[in-house]
Scaffold this active site. Structure first.
Site, PDB file in Angstrom:
ATOM      1  N   ASP A   1      -4.289  -8.209  -4.490  1.00 35.97           N
ATOM      2  CA  ASP A   1      -4.510  -9.284  -3.522  1.00 35.97           C
ATOM      3  C   ASP A   1      -4.694 -10.631  -4.207  1.00 35.97           C
ATOM      4  OD1 ASP A   1      -4.319  -8.333  -0.840  1.00 35.97           O
ATOM      5  OD2 ASP A   1      -6.026  -7.036  -1.281  1.00 35.97           O
TER       6      ASP A   1
ATOM      7  N   GLU B   1     -10.846 -10.530  -5.520  1.00 34.23           N
ATOM      8  CA  GLU B   1      -9.428 -10.459  -5.163  1.00 34.23           C
ATOM      9  C   GLU B   1      -8.980 -11.648  -4.314  1.00 34.23           C
ATOM     10  OE1 GLU B   1      -8.591  -6.842  -2.994  1.00 34.23           O
ATOM     11  OE2 GLU B   1     -10.508  -6.875  -1.964  1.00 34.23           O
TER      12      GLU B   1
ATOM     13  N   HIS C   1       0.827  -1.217   0.000  1.00 33.07           N
ATOM     14  CA  HIS C   1       0.000   0.000   0.000  1.00 33.07           C
ATOM     15  C   HIS C   1       0.852   1.254   0.000  1.00 33.07           C
ATOM     16  CE1 HIS C   1      -3.033  -3.043   1.084  1.00 33.07           C
ATOM     17  NE2 HIS C   1      -3.685  -2.341   0.178  1.00 33.07           N
TER      18      HIS C   1
HETATM   19  C1  PEP Z   1      -6.271  -5.088  -5.027  1.00 28.72           C
HETATM   20  O1  PEP Z   1      -6.114  -5.894  -4.112  1.00 28.72           O
HETATM   21  O2  PEP Z   1      -5.939  -5.318  -6.216  1.00 28.72           O
HETATM   22  C2  PEP Z   1      -6.845  -3.767  -4.760  1.00 28.72           C
HETATM   23  C3  PEP Z   1      -7.104  -2.929  -5.735  1.00 28.72           C
HETATM   24  O3  PEP Z   1      -7.047  -3.422  -3.453  1.00 28.72           O
HETATM   25  P1  PEP Z   1      -5.873  -2.897  -2.485  1.00 28.72           P
HETATM   26  O4  PEP Z   1      -4.645  -2.656  -3.316  1.00 28.72           O
HETATM   27  O5  PEP Z   1      -6.377  -1.652  -1.849  1.00 28.72           O
HETATM   28  O6  PEP Z   1      -5.732  -4.035  -1.540  1.00 28.72           O
HETATM   29 MG    MG Z   2      -7.088  -5.568  -2.213  1.00 26.01          MG
END
Ligand code: PEP
Ligand code: MG
Length: 582
Positions: free
Chosen positions: A459, A435, A191
């Protein structure tokens, strides 16, 4: 000059003085002192050294009284180091001969020795390196005293270097003063990496141990396009990177000119490009970049950037701000994806050490366990929905039951609002992120009940390949091009087509130009991406035909290892867009 390589996560070049953000947030404010201040600076160093020795003596005595002589020995060793004539001479020498500030000289000398010890690869010596870092910390504390500065007190632009930055710390970075950053840990879709892209800060993560080589104040180059960090560059390297900084700027300017052009293939098929955002303020910037809506608003960042829990009104105002930037286009609000690495102070879950937070209470599971929190957010969303084409999306849905439960809570909130006579919109499309592999495998079943899919590859890759998305030690195993990922994407796209519901990809995979021909060829007509990537992706789309994209996808899907898939896609991108900066 020292060159370190890691993972490129946010393109561009940053050149500036280092600010080392350690666990103790020490910032070495200046590298040099004026010649006439040398004597008083040496006296300041001496006072700090005396205070440090006194402090260690107290620790030594207390440890001996409370724990026994063998524990006091740790401090005896620290004291020996602090009184070591050679170290002291060397530090004073740097202050006197090179006009280094005492903070910089202390850090320089102690870290140099620590590094040599670490390189001996012996347990005894690595422990001595830890002693040296400890001594550095103590001395800096006394030298900097009240002048110890935090990230929020910056007054001049710096390049930030840290072991790790949490998503909340990254969210709080002030773009006026942070030119770019590099961290020792972190993966491609951590993140923190995603936020770097959102803030448009050149960044590299997963560099491995390098902070021992930096004191703060040195010139640093961060090449966010290649994941490189250069410490104390020589003149030739500096000139080369200044030129590439300029090249990157003019490349971005050229792409800017695509902003008003439609995102469609050469044969006229439109591929909608929406933006992923973390903060409401980004919505306007996404619109400027040419986003056709918001495909993913990561609402949890409202929790992560503030010390207190956001109220229903705070959330409602945030959603309205996004809708003001996109009054008629779709805005997909994802409900809170808190937990695991996105842990706000107000709502701390202390996962037991033996538990893997990524597989524990996070995301929709957390919302379903904290109904007040969930309902408050849903109220804010439904109230804001009056002002635009707002849609709701649940994250990390794994089972049908979970989706139904979430939808039921939404129904309860609708009833409450109705009873209370509050203005809101009843008919809001409700979709889900795909995901988790289980959701992709059951896409057909889900497609009967949901209004849309958005594939979260970040994910999905982590859970399919069993690779932590934030762990640099396994970063090379984290591959969007893995055939298993392509297979799951295909299943979800086919299920969506069969049941005639919209499907988009909002993971980082869709922001990477290399994967766009593949995704279009698989049948995707909507992508949600990091806003700064929109112009470059548009260029790829505008150079593509559907027939060509389908050929690429079909061929990629016959390959059986990730490396071959990715090399093939890279080669195709080069043919489609020879100027691509990849
Ligand atoms: C993902 O998991 O691809 C997604 C867009 O959510 P995040 O990156 O916020 O976990
Ligand atoms: Mg995600």
């Amino acid at each position: 000059m020292l060159i370190k390589r890691g993972i490129a996560v946010s393109p561009g070049v940053a050149i500036g003085p280092a600010l080392v953000f350690g666990a103790d947030s020490f910032r070495i404010p200046q590298r040099f002192v004026s010649i006439d201040a040398v004597d008083s600076e040496i006296a300041r160093f001496q006072m700090a050294l005396n205070a440090t020795c006194e402090e260690i003596e107290v620790n030594e005595r207390l440890a001996s009284e409370r724990l026994g002589a063998q524990y006091a020995a740790i401090f005896t060793a620290h004291l020996m180091l602090a009184r070591d004539d050679r170290l002291i001479q060397e530090i004073q020498g740097l202050i006197r001969q090179k006009s280094f500030s005492p903070e910089f000289a202390v850090s320089r000398v102690l870290r140099q020795y620590a590094r040599r010890f670490q390189n001996l690869g012996d347990k005894y010596f690595s422990d001595r390196a830890i002693d040296l870092f400890d001594l550095e910390k103590r001395l800096l504390k006394h030298l900097l005293g009240e002048r110890r500065e935090e990230l929020s007190h910056l007054t001049m632009p710096v390049v930030l270097l840290a072991h790790n930055l949490t998503p909340s710390e990254t969210a709080g970075l002030d773009k006026r003063f942070i030119m770019g950053f590099a961290t020792e840990v972190g993966g491609h879709t951590s993140h923190t990496a995603i936020l770097a892209g959102a803030l448009e800060l050149p960044a590299a993560v997963g560099i491995g141990k390098f902070l021992a080589d930096v004191s703060g104040g040195e010139t640093i180059i961060i090449d966010g396009s290649h994941g490189t960090v250069i410490i104390d560059p020589d003149d030739e390297t500096l000139a080369k990177y200044r030129a590439s900084e300029e090249r990157f700027r003019s490349f971005s300017r050229r792409l800017e000119s695509l902003r008003q052009l439609p995102s469609e293939t050469q044969d006229g098929v439109s591929i909608s490009l929406c933006g992923n955002i973390e903060f409401p303020g980004e919505a306007e910037a996404a619109a400027q970049r040419g986003a056709e809506g918001i495909g993913l608003y990561r609402t949890e960042f409202l929790y992560l950037e503030s010390q207190k829990e956001p109220t229903e009104e705070d959330q409602y105002q945030a959603y309205r701000e996004v809708l003001r930037a996109f009054p008629t286009q779709p805005v997909i609000i994802r409900t809170l994806d808190l937990g695991a690495d996105k842990m706000p102070g107000q709502l701390r879950i202390d996962y037991p050490a033996e538990v893997n937070p990524a597989l524990s209470v996070r995301s929709i599971r957390l919302s379903l366990q904290h109904l007040e929190l969930f309902k408050t957010q849903l109220r804010a969303i439904l109230r804001a929905a009056v002002y635009g084409d707002l849609r709701i999306m649940f994250p990390l849905v794994t089972t049908l039951l979970e989706f139904r439960q979430a939808r039921m809570i939404l129904g309860d909130v609708i009833e409450d609002l109705e009873e209370q006579g509050v203005e809101f919109r009843r008919e809001v499309p409700v979709g889900m992120m795909v995901e988790v592999p289980a959701a992709a495998i059951l896409a057909e079943e889900f497609a009967r009940e949901v209004d849309f899919f958005s594939i979260g590859t970040n994910d999905l890759i982590q859970y399919t390949l069993a690779v932590d998305r934030g762990d640099p030690a396994v970063a090379t195993l984290y591959r969007a091009g893995d055939p298993s990922i392509l297979r799951l994407l295909r299943m979800v796209v086919n299920a969506a087509r069969k049941h005639q519901i919209p499907v988009s990809v909002c993971g980082q995979m869709s922001s990477d130009p290399m994967f766009v021909p593949l995704l279009v060829g698989m049948g995707l007509r909507q992508l949600s991406v990091t806003p700064h990537a929109i112009p470059e992706l548009k260029e790829v789309i505008r150079n593509l035909t559907i027939a060509k994209a389908e050929r690429i996808a079909n061929r990629a899907e016959t390959l059986d290892i990730a490396r071959d898939v990715e090399n093939f896609l890279r080669g195709e991108l080069k043919k489609i867009c020879p100027d691509s900066v990849q």
